[in-house]
Design an enzyme around this catalytic site. Structure first.
Site, PDB file in Angstrom:
ATOM      1  N   GLU A 154       0.789  -1.233   0.000  1.00  0.00           N
ATOM      2  CA  GLU A 154       0.000   0.000   0.000  1.00  0.00           C
ATOM      3  C   GLU A 154       0.826   1.291   0.000  1.00  0.00           C
ATOM      4  O   GLU A 154       0.768   2.076   0.957  1.00  0.00           O
ATOM      5  CB  GLU A 154      -0.950   0.015   1.200  1.00  0.00           C
ATOM      6  CG  GLU A 154      -1.934  -1.133   1.203  1.00  0.00           C
ATOM      7  CD  GLU A 154      -3.034  -0.984   2.256  1.00  0.00           C
ATOM      8  OE1 GLU A 154      -2.887  -0.166   3.173  1.00  0.00           O
ATOM      9  OE2 GLU A 154      -4.052  -1.691   2.151  1.00  0.00           O
ATOM     10  N   GLU A 319      -5.770  -8.366   0.124  1.00  0.00           N
ATOM     11  CA  GLU A 319      -6.423  -8.101   1.413  1.00  0.00           C
ATOM     12  C   GLU A 319      -7.879  -7.702   1.174  1.00  0.00           C
ATOM     13  O   GLU A 319      -8.186  -6.986   0.211  1.00  0.00           O
ATOM     14  CB  GLU A 319      -5.781  -6.930   2.167  1.00  0.00           C
ATOM     15  CG  GLU A 319      -4.478  -7.238   2.844  1.00  0.00           C
ATOM     16  CD  GLU A 319      -3.950  -6.051   3.646  1.00  0.00           C
ATOM     17  OE1 GLU A 319      -4.746  -5.329   4.282  1.00  0.00           O
ATOM     18  OE2 GLU A 319      -2.721  -5.855   3.615  1.00  0.00           O
TER      19      GLU A 319
END
Ligand code: NOJ
Length: 402
Positions: A154, A319
């Site tokens: 991320e 995720e």
């Protein structure tokens, strides 16, 4: 019953700092102290109890596990390699493979060794070479057993919370620094990608799959002026990193959580986005507890089809998860997300796997231990126990179908 494609990877995800415990040599430890946040401390004690973690993975019937390597353990001081730590990860990987569980290994999941953060982390271009050298060391040692690497987790969330909103280390608010961190992470990824491939060639290992895990927001315009905002923000947060690195991504790792609707409101007092707009909280949608994010399962479909259309690459959902203290809504959340994922697959998206976040309740950064994302928890005697949602997820994984 609706089947997923053959060979689909069913997994769960974690990261080192959030579960291992005892990681006191990282920038986050100092940051917790400085901000008065709850401390990660022993976390789930997974560095010691990783064999128990594997038991949980087995009872979840997963065939893949995404975890991260803690740079601050592997290289506690510049150029000093911790062989005990590398043996630890070697053993974890060996045991996973013996159980038929494919390791997806992340190299950088938010935490930096202190010596790197002292020299300004990824703000500093010079530190890219250290990330590359760390990657080389890890891959030399673990590569023969690993097929899937995630270099950076991320990047846009990391740079936003550390360099704009000041919630994460180093707690700066500086748009120029934000962009240099992003730029340096792009270069770090590309160099790591090349290095990993070079090493696999050198040793005659079969070609690995290397990517990043990108968190995209399903950003929706609530009125005409906010269309411009959404266009610009999507470019900056959802696409720009992928655009710069897509020639060096063997698949796209997508972390799916956020749905955000915005409207134009120059006089907004709350929910401001910082630029004449505010977010609209949608009363029809439930929220994740504690963290308070809107839940919209259709975001899974929107984000996956968008990425498929743009990049035409294999996609892994690296995720997707719910903070749900009482474990009341988690299974429904997973199911509805998977229904939308199947719809995207039916319409042609090449989705190869799904990782639920997380295997176990763990340290949720600035929010500490309050949010409960796990499919399992640790009871008062320190034992790992599957929740109802975990038991149900294990059936999906076992049957490869919903
Ligand atoms: C994304 C991050 O990778 C992970 O560290 C975090 O715990 C989850 N989302 C939930 O917020």
């Amino acid at each position: 019953m609706r089947n997923f494609p053959e060979g689909f990877k069913w997994g769960v995800a974690t990261s080192s700092y959030q579960i291992e415990g005892g990681n006191t040599n990282s920038d986050w430890t100092l940051w917790e102290e400085k901000m008065g946040y709850e401390k990660a401390g022993d976390a789930c004690n997974s560095y010691k109890k990783y064999i128990e973690d594997i038991e949980i993975l087995k009872s979840l019937n997963v065939n893949a596990y995404r975890f991260s390597i803690e740079w601050s353990r592997i290289e506690p001081n510049e150029g000093e390699w911790n062989l005990e730590a590398i043996e630890h990860y070697k053993d974890l990987i060996r045991r996973l493979k013996a159980e038929g569980i494919e390791p997806f290994v992340t190299l950088f999941h938010y935490t930096l060794p202190l010596w790197v953060s002292k020299s300004k982390g990824f703000e500093n271009k010079k530190n890219i070479q250290y990330f590359k050298r760390y990657t080389e060391f890890v891959v030399e040692n673990l590569g023969s057993e690993v097929n899937f690497w995630i270099t950076v987790n991320e990047p846009t969330i990391y740079a936003t919370l550390g360099y704009i909103t000041k919630i994460w280390p180093p707690g700066k608010k500086n748009i120029f620094k934000y962009f240099s961190v992003i730029r340096n992470l792009e270069i770090a990824h590309i160099q790591a990608y090349k290095k990993i491939n070079e090493l696999y060639k050198k040793y005659g290992w079969s070609k690995p799959s290397v990517s990043i895990a990108q968190n995209n927001t399903d950003l929706v315009a609530g009125d005409i002026p906010s269309k411009i905002y959404v266009f610009v923000m999507k470019y900056i947060f959802n696409y720009s990193f992928l655009n710069k690195t897509h020639n060096y991504l063997d698949f796209i790792g997508l972390n799916v959580y956020f749905y955000t609707k915005v409207v134009f409101d120059p006089f907004a007092k709350s929910n401001k986005t910082g630029l004449l707009f505010r977010t609209v909280s949608n009363d029809n949608l439930r929220k994740q507890d504690i963290v308070n994010w809107d839940i919209n399962p259709k975001s899974m479909y929107n984000l996956v089809t968008d990425i498929h259309t743009r990049y035409k690459k294999d996609i892994y959902i690296t995720e997707n998860g719910l903070s749900d203290t009482k474990d009341k809504f988690r299974y429904d959340y997973i199911k509805s997300n998977l229904e939308y994922l199947l719809k995207a697959i039916d319409e042609g998206a090449h989705v190869k796997g799904y990782f639920y976040w997380s295997m176990i309740d763990n340290f949720e950064w600035a929010e500490g231990y309050k949010p409960k994302f796990g499919l399992s928890f640790i009871n008062s005697k320190g034992k790992r126990i599957l929740k109802q949602s975990g038991i149900k997820y294990s059936r999906i994984a076992q049957n490869n179908s919903l």
